[in-house]
Design a protein around this motif. Structure first.
Motif, PDB file in Angstrom:
ATOM      1  N   PHE A 102       0.693   2.154 -48.943  1.00 32.20           N
ATOM      2  CA  PHE A 102       0.501   3.601 -49.104  1.00 32.20           C
ATOM      3  C   PHE A 102       0.850   4.339 -47.806  1.00 32.20           C
ATOM      4  CE2 PHE A 102      -2.414   2.654 -52.778  1.00 32.20           C
ATOM      5  CZ  PHE A 102      -1.702   3.389 -53.720  1.00 32.20           C
ATOM      6  N   GLU A 103       0.491   3.767 -46.676  1.00 27.10           N
ATOM      7  CA  GLU A 103       0.842   4.362 -45.376  1.00 27.10           C
ATOM      8  C   GLU A 103       2.362   4.417 -45.210  1.00 27.10           C
ATOM      9  OE1 GLU A 103      -1.041   2.261 -42.200  1.00 27.10           O
ATOM     10  OE2 GLU A 103      -3.046   2.474 -43.076  1.00 27.10           O
ATOM     11  N   SER A 104       3.036   3.365 -45.648  1.00 26.39           N
ATOM     12  CA  SER A 104       4.493   3.304 -45.553  1.00 26.39           C
ATOM     13  C   SER A 104       5.142   4.370 -46.426  1.00 26.39           C
ATOM     14  CB  SER A 104       4.992   1.918 -45.970  1.00 26.39           C
ATOM     15  OG  SER A 104       6.408   1.871 -45.976  1.00 26.39           O
ATOM     16  N   ALA A 105       4.570   4.608 -47.610  1.00 25.58           N
ATOM     17  CA  ALA A 105       5.117   5.626 -48.526  1.00 25.58           C
ATOM     18  C   ALA A 105       5.122   6.992 -47.855  1.00 25.58           C
ATOM     19  CB  ALA A 105       4.308   5.665 -49.814  1.00 25.58           C
ATOM     20  N   VAL A 106       4.028   7.321 -47.160  1.00 26.91           N
ATOM     21  CA  VAL A 106       3.946   8.606 -46.463  1.00 26.91           C
ATOM     22  C   VAL A 106       4.918   8.655 -45.305  1.00 26.91           C
ATOM     23  CG1 VAL A 106       2.456  10.091 -45.070  1.00 26.91           C
ATOM     24  CG2 VAL A 106       1.559   9.038 -47.151  1.00 26.91           C
ATOM     25  N   ALA A 107       4.997   7.550 -44.575  1.00 29.08           N
ATOM     26  CA  ALA A 107       5.848   7.520 -43.375  1.00 29.08           C
ATOM     27  C   ALA A 107       7.330   7.638 -43.718  1.00 29.08           C
ATOM     28  CB  ALA A 107       5.595   6.233 -42.592  1.00 29.08           C
ATOM     29  N   VAL A 108       7.754   6.994 -44.813  1.00 28.57           N
ATOM     30  CA  VAL A 108       9.178   6.966 -45.144  1.00 28.57           C
ATOM     31  C   VAL A 108       9.651   8.276 -45.773  1.00 28.57           C
ATOM     32  CG1 VAL A 108       9.008   5.996 -47.483  1.00 28.57           C
ATOM     33  CG2 VAL A 108      11.000   5.480 -46.076  1.00 28.57           C
ATOM     34  N   CYS A 109       8.729   8.991 -46.472  1.00 29.99           N
ATOM     35  CA  CYS A 109       9.127  10.260 -47.113  1.00 29.99           C
ATOM     36  C   CYS A 109       7.972  11.261 -47.026  1.00 29.99           C
ATOM     37  CB  CYS A 109       9.521  10.013 -48.569  1.00 29.99           C
ATOM     38  SG  CYS A 109      10.338  11.428 -49.351  1.00 29.99           S
ATOM     39  N   PRO A 110       7.707  11.759 -45.823  1.00 24.79           N
ATOM     40  CA  PRO A 110       6.561  12.668 -45.637  1.00 24.79           C
ATOM     41  C   PRO A 110       6.698  13.997 -46.354  1.00 24.79           C
ATOM     42  CG  PRO A 110       7.924  12.597 -43.661  1.00 24.79           C
ATOM     43  CD  PRO A 110       8.424  11.508 -44.563  1.00 24.79           C
ATOM     44  N   GLN A 111       7.916  14.406 -46.719  1.00 24.79           N
ATOM     45  CA  GLN A 111       8.086  15.691 -47.406  1.00 24.79           C
ATOM     46  C   GLN A 111       7.714  15.618 -48.885  1.00 24.79           C
ATOM     47  OE1 GLN A 111      10.485  13.611 -46.268  1.00 24.79           O
ATOM     48  NE2 GLN A 111      12.524  14.363 -46.833  1.00 24.79           N
ATOM     49  N   SER A 112       7.393  14.430 -49.376  1.00 29.22           N
ATOM     50  CA  SER A 112       7.027  14.268 -50.780  1.00 29.22           C
ATOM     51  C   SER A 112       5.523  14.431 -50.956  1.00 29.22           C
ATOM     52  CB  SER A 112       7.450  12.881 -51.284  1.00 29.22           C
ATOM     53  OG  SER A 112       6.891  12.635 -52.556  1.00 29.22           O
ATOM     54  N   PRO A 113       5.076  15.456 -51.689  1.00 26.44           N
ATOM     55  CA  PRO A 113       3.634  15.626 -51.925  1.00 26.44           C
ATOM     56  C   PRO A 113       3.011  14.449 -52.651  1.00 26.44           C
ATOM     57  CG  PRO A 113       4.863  17.599 -52.542  1.00 26.44           C
ATOM     58  CD  PRO A 113       5.865  16.528 -52.314  1.00 26.44           C
ATOM     59  N   GLU A 114       3.814  13.770 -53.483  1.00 23.83           N
ATOM     60  CA  GLU A 114       3.288  12.655 -54.254  1.00 23.83           C
ATOM     61  C   GLU A 114       2.804  11.508 -53.373  1.00 23.83           C
ATOM     62  OE1 GLU A 114       6.125  14.244 -54.794  1.00 23.83           O
ATOM     63  OE2 GLU A 114       6.648  14.357 -56.922  1.00 23.83           O
ATOM     64  N   THR A 115       3.482  11.266 -52.243  1.00 21.42           N
ATOM     65  CA  THR A 115       3.075  10.154 -51.373  1.00 21.42           C
ATOM     66  C   THR A 115       1.710  10.434 -50.741  1.00 21.42           C
ATOM     67  OG1 THR A 115       4.234  11.092 -49.449  1.00 21.42           O
ATOM     68  CG2 THR A 115       5.479   9.606 -50.852  1.00 21.42           C
ATOM     69  N   TRP A 116       1.501  11.683 -50.318  1.00 20.25           N
ATOM     70  CA  TRP A 116       0.223  12.052 -49.724  1.00 20.25           C
ATOM     71  C   TRP A 116      -0.885  11.980 -50.768  1.00 20.25           C
ATOM     72  CZ3 TRP A 116      -0.206  13.058 -44.519  1.00 20.25           C
ATOM     73  CH2 TRP A 116       0.992  13.274 -43.819  1.00 20.25           C
ATOM     74  N   ALA A 117      -0.592  12.461 -51.982  1.00 20.78           N
ATOM     75  CA  ALA A 117      -1.591  12.441 -53.049  1.00 20.78           C
ATOM     76  C   ALA A 117      -1.967  11.009 -53.422  1.00 20.78           C
ATOM     77  CB  ALA A 117      -1.066  13.181 -54.272  1.00 20.78           C
ATOM     78  N   ALA A 118      -0.961  10.116 -53.440  1.00 18.76           N
ATOM     79  CA  ALA A 118      -1.225   8.720 -53.794  1.00 18.76           C
ATOM     80  C   ALA A 118      -2.123   8.058 -52.751  1.00 18.76           C
ATOM     81  CB  ALA A 118       0.094   7.957 -53.906  1.00 18.76           C
ATOM     82  N   ARG A 119      -1.846   8.318 -51.473  1.00 23.02           N
ATOM     83  CA  ARG A 119      -2.682   7.724 -50.423  1.00 23.02           C
ATOM     84  C   ARG A 119      -4.079   8.335 -50.427  1.00 23.02           C
ATOM     85  NH1 ARG A 119      -2.793   7.880 -44.018  1.00 23.02           N
ATOM     86  NH2 ARG A 119      -4.090   6.035 -43.728  1.00 23.02           N
TER      87      ARG A 119
END
Length: 328
Positions: A146-163
């Motif tokens: 989940f941390e990697s998802a945010v790091a690789v595409c921080p402009q995606s709201p979905e990654t932040w919501a998932a984490r």
């Protein structure tokens, strides 16, 4: 403008079509109100192969409808028939891909273009792997994915919501959740809806820790920061504050806060403030046996919001006063 506006339906509060079969031909020949004009334009656009969306929202004088259309590849024009002087903070449509509500601000975010690039695909893979790790009981690897998802595409709201969702369901420490939302605030400084989402989460964390003062400060910041261009966000934050006071039976404090909200938002609150704050607040006071305070709340709001005479919001104020008197 091809559809003549039918003022008589507004004055008689006939918001539902009553002119026979609801067809484009009848709308064109008999005229209609904003909902019919927007519907006509939306369907006519689709008939000509132009992607369109029907929008509705609340402004200074009440509800309105308009439409949007895809002007060029990845560029939506979302203000066709949307009156600038009415401060329509947000327009809501139905996403034809999911049949769920989508706002014009969300649509603008989707149209940013990063979703068709490799980092977004990689972030989706990370979220998938995180879910698989979590299902197998490996929370440590799930957290890293989940941390990697945010790091690789921080402009995606979905990654932040998932984490965020992962941290909440695994009972992560409030300090870790707080760091996530503080980082998200920096990322989404120019996306007001997303910024408010994370500000609200920080306020909730503060309340969990018993820090009511910090929570209230954050909520007041939301109201102040968004009152001119995103009154809907301001109203939502203000409604949460008021609800909290009412749930604690702090009526005098709630009324003081209500006055402060009106002074801060004034006419920009429009229909959002009326339906989300004025109506429930006045009805709560009336149900508690304080009809005088309920009436005063409505009068203060009508003066502050100052709807145009004969407008939808003006009529709604009159109807609210009648309902309150009937329930006394």
């Amino acid at each position: 403008s091809a559809v003549k506006y039918d003022d008589s339906r507004i004055s008689s509060r006939q918001f539902v079509w009553d002119r026979g079969e609801y067809t484009l031909a009848n709308i064109f020949s008999r005229g209609g109100i904003c909902v019919d004009q927007a519907y006509f334009a939306t369907i006519a656009g689709k008939a000509r192969g132009i992607p369109t969306l029907y929008f509705s929202g609340q402004g200074a004088d009440g509800g309105h409808a308009w439409f949007g259309y895809l002007k060029s590849n990845e560029r939506w024009e979302m203000d066709a028939g949307r009156y600038e002087n009415q401060n329509y903070a947000v327009g809501e449509a139905m996403d034809p891909q999911s049949w769920r509500p989508i706002s014009d601000h969300e649509l603008a975010g989707i149209s940013e273009g990063f979703r068709d690039k490799a980092p977004f695909a990689a972030s989706r893979d990370d979220i998938l792997m995180a879910s698989l790790f979590e299902q197998r009981g490996n929370s440590a690897l799930a957290a890293k994915a989940f941390e990697s998802a945010v790091a690789v595409c921080p402009q995606s709201p979905e990654t932040w919501a998932a984490r965020q969702s992962f941290l909440e369901r695994t009972g992560a420490a409030s300090s870790l959740r707080k760091l996530l939302h503080e980082a998200a605030l920096k990322q989404f400084q120019n996306r007001k809806d997303l910024k408010v989402r994370h500000q609200t989460a920080l306020a909730e964390i503060a309340r969990e820790q018993g820090d009511t003062a910090t929570a209230e400060t954050i909520e007041r910041q939301i109201v102040t920061q968004n009152r001119s261009t995103r009154a809907d966000l301001s109203v939502n934050a203000a409604a949460r504050q008021l609800t909290s006071l009412l749930e604690q039976n702090k009526i005098p404090e709630a009324f003081t806060e209500y006055r402060r909200m009106l002074s801060s938002l004034k006419k920009t609150g429009g229909g959002n403030f009326f339906y989300d704050i004025v109506v429930p607040f006045a009805e709560t006071l009336n149900s508690a046996g304080d009809s005088a305070k309920a009436g005063e709340a409505v009068e203060l709001a009508q003066k502050a919001l100052d709807p145009e005479t004969g407008s939808i919001l003006d009529q709604e104020f009159r109807n609210l006063k009648t309902r309150l008197k009937t329930k006394e």
